[in-house]
Design a protein around this motif. Structure first.
Motif: not given
Length: 144
Positions: A31-36, A95-108, A121-130
Protein backbone atom coordinates in the motif's frame (compact mmCIF):
# COMPACT_ATOMS: atom_id res chain seq x y z
CA UNK A 1 -5.83 -16.48 -21.28
CA UNK A 2 -3.32 -13.81 -20.26
CA UNK A 3 -2.55 -13.03 -16.64
CA UNK A 4 -3.69 -9.60 -15.31
CA UNK A 5 -0.08 -8.64 -14.52
CA UNK A 6 0.94 -9.51 -18.08
CA UNK A 7 -1.99 -7.47 -19.42
CA UNK A 8 -0.84 -4.47 -17.36
CA UNK A 9 2.69 -4.69 -18.80
CA UNK A 10 1.53 -5.25 -22.36
CA UNK A 11 -0.83 -2.25 -22.13
CA UNK A 12 2.24 -0.10 -21.36
CA UNK A 13 4.25 -1.73 -24.17
CA UNK A 14 6.49 -3.52 -21.69
CA UNK A 15 7.55 -7.05 -22.54
CA UNK A 16 6.49 -9.34 -19.70
CA UNK A 17 9.49 -11.14 -18.22
CA UNK A 18 9.54 -13.15 -15.00
CA UNK A 19 11.38 -10.37 -13.12
CA UNK A 20 9.06 -7.64 -14.40
CA UNK A 21 6.05 -9.68 -13.35
CA UNK A 22 7.54 -10.22 -9.88
CA UNK A 23 8.37 -6.52 -9.41
CA UNK A 24 4.91 -5.46 -10.59
CA UNK A 25 3.31 -7.95 -8.21
CA UNK A 26 5.34 -6.54 -5.29
CA UNK A 27 4.33 -2.96 -6.18
CA UNK A 28 0.66 -3.94 -6.44
CA UNK A 29 0.68 -5.79 -3.11
CA UNK A 30 2.17 -2.95 -1.06
CA UNK A 31 0.00 0.00 0.00
CA UNK A 32 3.01 2.34 0.29
CA UNK A 33 5.73 3.46 -2.10
CA UNK A 34 8.82 1.24 -2.15
CA UNK A 35 12.51 1.95 -2.61
CA UNK A 36 14.81 -0.26 -4.66
CA UNK A 37 16.01 -1.82 -1.39
CA UNK A 38 12.40 -2.46 -0.31
CA UNK A 39 11.64 -4.28 -3.56
CA UNK A 40 14.82 -6.32 -3.17
CA UNK A 41 13.73 -7.40 0.33
CA UNK A 42 10.56 -8.87 -1.18
CA UNK A 43 12.56 -10.62 -3.92
CA UNK A 44 15.24 -12.38 -1.89
CA UNK A 45 17.27 -13.77 -4.81
CA UNK A 46 16.82 -10.96 -7.33
CA UNK A 47 19.76 -9.22 -8.94
CA UNK A 48 19.92 -5.57 -7.83
CA UNK A 49 20.79 -4.30 -11.33
CA UNK A 50 17.88 -6.19 -12.89
CA UNK A 51 15.44 -4.78 -10.31
CA UNK A 52 16.85 -1.28 -10.89
CA UNK A 53 16.47 -1.62 -14.67
CA UNK A 54 12.94 -2.94 -14.23
CA UNK A 55 11.95 0.07 -12.12
CA UNK A 56 13.55 2.41 -14.66
CA UNK A 57 11.63 0.75 -17.50
CA UNK A 58 8.40 1.01 -15.50
CA UNK A 59 9.07 4.71 -14.89
CA UNK A 60 9.98 5.40 -18.52
CA UNK A 61 6.79 3.67 -19.72
CA UNK A 62 4.49 5.52 -17.29
CA UNK A 63 3.70 2.51 -15.10
CA UNK A 64 5.30 3.87 -11.91
CA UNK A 65 6.34 7.29 -10.68
CA UNK A 66 9.28 8.30 -8.54
CA UNK A 67 8.85 9.92 -5.15
CA UNK A 68 11.69 11.83 -3.55
CA UNK A 69 10.44 12.10 0.01
CA UNK A 70 13.61 13.43 1.63
CA UNK A 71 14.53 10.08 3.19
CA UNK A 72 17.54 9.73 0.91
CA UNK A 73 16.05 6.85 -1.09
CA UNK A 74 13.89 7.33 -4.16
CA UNK A 75 10.60 5.48 -3.78
CA UNK A 76 8.38 4.05 -6.51
CA UNK A 77 4.59 3.81 -6.66
CA UNK A 78 2.16 2.70 -9.33
CA UNK A 79 0.94 5.46 -11.61
CA UNK A 80 -2.58 6.52 -12.40
CA UNK A 81 -4.02 4.83 -15.49
CA UNK A 82 -3.72 8.02 -17.58
CA UNK A 83 0.06 8.30 -17.20
CA UNK A 84 2.03 7.91 -20.39
CA UNK A 85 5.73 7.53 -21.20
CA UNK A 86 7.36 10.85 -20.42
CA UNK A 87 4.13 12.45 -19.15
CA UNK A 88 3.20 11.36 -15.66
CA UNK A 89 -0.22 12.54 -14.51
CA UNK A 90 0.42 11.81 -10.85
CA UNK A 91 0.03 15.35 -9.63
CA UNK A 92 -1.01 14.46 -6.10
CA UNK A 93 0.35 14.87 -2.61
CA UNK A 94 2.73 12.31 -1.16
CA UNK A 95 2.97 11.77 2.57
CA UNK A 96 6.10 10.64 4.42
CA UNK A 97 5.65 9.29 7.95
CA UNK A 98 8.43 10.42 10.24
CA UNK A 99 7.95 7.44 12.55
CA UNK A 100 7.56 4.38 10.26
CA UNK A 101 9.39 6.07 7.34
CA UNK A 102 6.80 4.93 4.78
CA UNK A 103 5.80 7.12 1.84
CA UNK A 104 2.22 7.03 0.62
CA UNK A 105 0.43 8.46 -2.38
CA UNK A 106 -2.65 10.53 -1.60
CA UNK A 107 -4.23 10.48 -5.07
CA UNK A 108 -7.38 12.36 -4.06
CA UNK A 109 -5.33 15.26 -2.66
CA UNK A 110 -4.19 17.42 -5.56
CA UNK A 111 -1.07 19.57 -5.56
CA UNK A 112 -2.24 23.20 -5.70
CA UNK A 113 -1.30 25.31 -8.71
CA UNK A 114 1.26 27.94 -7.78
CA UNK A 115 1.77 30.97 -10.00
CA UNK A 116 5.43 31.76 -10.47
CA UNK A 117 6.76 35.21 -11.38
CA UNK A 118 8.35 36.19 -14.65
CA UNK A 119 9.77 33.67 -17.07
CA UNK A 120 9.96 30.66 -14.72
CA UNK A 121 8.78 27.53 -16.51
CA UNK A 122 7.66 24.61 -14.33
CA UNK A 123 8.82 21.24 -15.63
CA UNK A 124 7.82 19.11 -12.67
CA UNK A 125 5.91 19.61 -9.45
CA UNK A 126 5.86 17.46 -6.35
CA UNK A 127 4.58 17.97 -2.86
CA UNK A 128 5.68 15.80 0.06
CA UNK A 129 4.04 16.38 3.39
CA UNK A 130 5.65 14.92 6.51
CA UNK A 131 4.18 13.89 9.82
CA UNK A 132 2.54 10.78 11.25
CA UNK A 133 0.52 8.36 9.14
CA UNK A 134 -2.86 7.24 10.54
CA UNK A 135 -1.38 4.05 12.04
CA UNK A 136 1.51 5.86 13.77
CA UNK A 137 -0.75 8.71 14.89
CA UNK A 138 -3.14 6.24 16.55
CA UNK A 139 -0.18 4.45 18.18
CA UNK A 140 1.07 7.80 19.50
CA UNK A 141 -2.34 8.47 21.05
CA UNK A 142 -2.20 5.25 23.08
CA UNK A 143 -1.07 5.60 26.70
CA UNK A 144 2.43 4.28 27.38
Amino acid sequence: MAHPLEDTLIARQITPTPMRLLVLDVLQQEPTALSLADVELHLKHADRITVHRTLKTFTDKGLVHRIEDGSGAVKFALCAPDCTPGQHQDLHVHFFCLRCREASCLPTTAVPTIALPGAYQVQETSLVMKGLCPRCASDAALPA
